[in-house]
Write an enzyme that holds these catalytic residues in place. Structure first.
Site, mmCIF file in Angstrom:
data_model
loop_
_atom_site.group_PDB
_atom_site.id
_atom_site.type_symbol
_atom_site.label_atom_id
_atom_site.label_comp_id
_atom_site.label_asym_id
_atom_site.label_seq_id
_atom_site.Cartn_x
_atom_site.Cartn_y
_atom_site.Cartn_z
ATOM 1 N N ARG A 88 44.191 38.939 59.508
ATOM 2 C CA ARG A 88 43.836 40.327 59.806
ATOM 3 C C ARG A 88 44.354 40.769 61.154
ATOM 4 O O ARG A 88 44.124 41.912 61.548
ATOM 5 C CB ARG A 88 42.300 40.452 59.819
ATOM 6 C CG ARG A 88 41.722 40.784 58.458
ATOM 7 C CD ARG A 88 40.221 40.680 58.571
ATOM 8 N NE ARG A 88 39.547 41.754 57.941
ATOM 9 C CZ ARG A 88 38.977 41.645 56.731
ATOM 10 N NH1 ARG A 88 39.051 40.548 56.037
ATOM 11 N NH2 ARG A 88 38.347 42.666 56.227
ATOM 12 N N ARG A 127 29.321 50.438 45.915
ATOM 13 C CA ARG A 127 29.341 49.024 45.513
ATOM 14 C C ARG A 127 27.968 48.377 45.664
ATOM 15 O O ARG A 127 27.238 48.603 46.613
ATOM 16 C CB ARG A 127 30.340 48.251 46.365
ATOM 17 C CG ARG A 127 30.216 46.743 46.164
ATOM 18 C CD ARG A 127 31.375 45.973 46.649
ATOM 19 N NE ARG A 127 31.556 46.051 48.085
ATOM 20 C CZ ARG A 127 32.575 45.482 48.714
ATOM 21 N NH1 ARG A 127 33.491 44.819 48.041
ATOM 22 N NH2 ARG A 127 32.686 45.587 50.010
#
Ligand code: AP5
Length: 212
Positions: A88, A127
């Site tokens: 990342r 979600r």
């Protein structure tokens, strides 16, 4: 075969990685899943990581690289891996390059899954996940039949970082720290881009075509 999936939070990396794992028998390595498990088990790594994760900030590179070094040396990675949510940062990508050389491995494919940020916010605010088996639900398109998981009867919860403020910070962090990896892997000529703004199975069809 070793595959790396890049993409913003909620772009569908985890969903595609699970399909790739099933179809090609590769080991799915999600740093987010490993960290959440550590938080749940209150390990020393989990205690350190929790604060960063709940704010949508990145866990320090050194901790992540140690975790990956240990994980990829395990025997279940010999047949190939899918990296999901790692690297990342440029520092993590350079660390991965070194670890791959050390372990006699290389990346065969780097796929960037592209989805507009407004669509991502809609996906992530809807979600829900089972805290037992990890099954993914969606409040709008795929809700569980009750407040328990349809598969294992575990509690269905909202991830601590799936609130609008934290999602926006995760996207800012992605733009600043992770998006530069697109150029990093483009310069190595192994990056391919995928339109992730369509049905999961249609995205997977495109993924399969790019791997051929
Ligand atoms: P992590 O768990 O990696 O979270 P993330 O990157 O924010 O990614 P998500 O799991 O939210 O999304 P995804 O792209 O995997 O999409 P998914 O398939 O799940 O990281 C969490 C935190 O841990 C980080 O913020 C950081 O603090 C820390 N961390 C982790 N790795 C780190 C590292 N390397 N360095 C430092 N810190 C690290 O899909 C999302 C939703 O969309 C689901 O509901 C799914 O059903 C739905 N969906 C998927 N595909 C589609 C589609 N095609 N159409 C419609 N809906 C879809």
């Amino acid at each position: 075969m070793n595959i790396l999936l890049l993409g913003a939070p909620g772009s569908g990396k985890g969903s595609q990685a699970k399909l790739l794992e099933t179809k090609f028998g590769l080991k799915h390595i999600s740093t987010g899943d490993i960290l959440r498990e550590s938080v749940k088990n209150e390990t020393s790594l989990g205690k350190l990581a929790k604060e960063y994760m709940n704010k949508g900030e990145l866990v320090p590179d050194e901790l992540i690289l140690d975790l990956i070094e240990e994980r990829i040396s395990k025997v279940d990675c010999l047949g190939g891996v899918i990296f999901d949510g790692f690297p990342r940062t440029i520092k993590q990508a350079e660390g991965l390059d070194n670890l791959l050389v050390k372990n006699n491995k290389r990346l065969n494919h780097v796929l960037s899954i592209d989805v507009p940020f407004d669509k991502i916010i809609t996906r992530l605010t809807a979600r829900m996940v089972c805290s037992g088996c990890g099954k993914d639900y969606n409040k709008i398109s795929n809700p569980p039949k009750s407040d328990k998981c349809d598969v294992c009867n575990g509690d269905v919860i909202v991830r601590a970082d799936d609130n609008e403020a934290t999602i926006k910070n995760r996207l800012d962090v992605y733009k600043k720290s992770t998006e530069p990896l697109i150029d990093y892997y483009n310069n190595k000529n192994i990056l391919k881009r995928i339109d992730g703004d369509k049905d999961v199975n249609l995205v997977f069809n495109d993924v399969e075509k790019l791997l051929q």
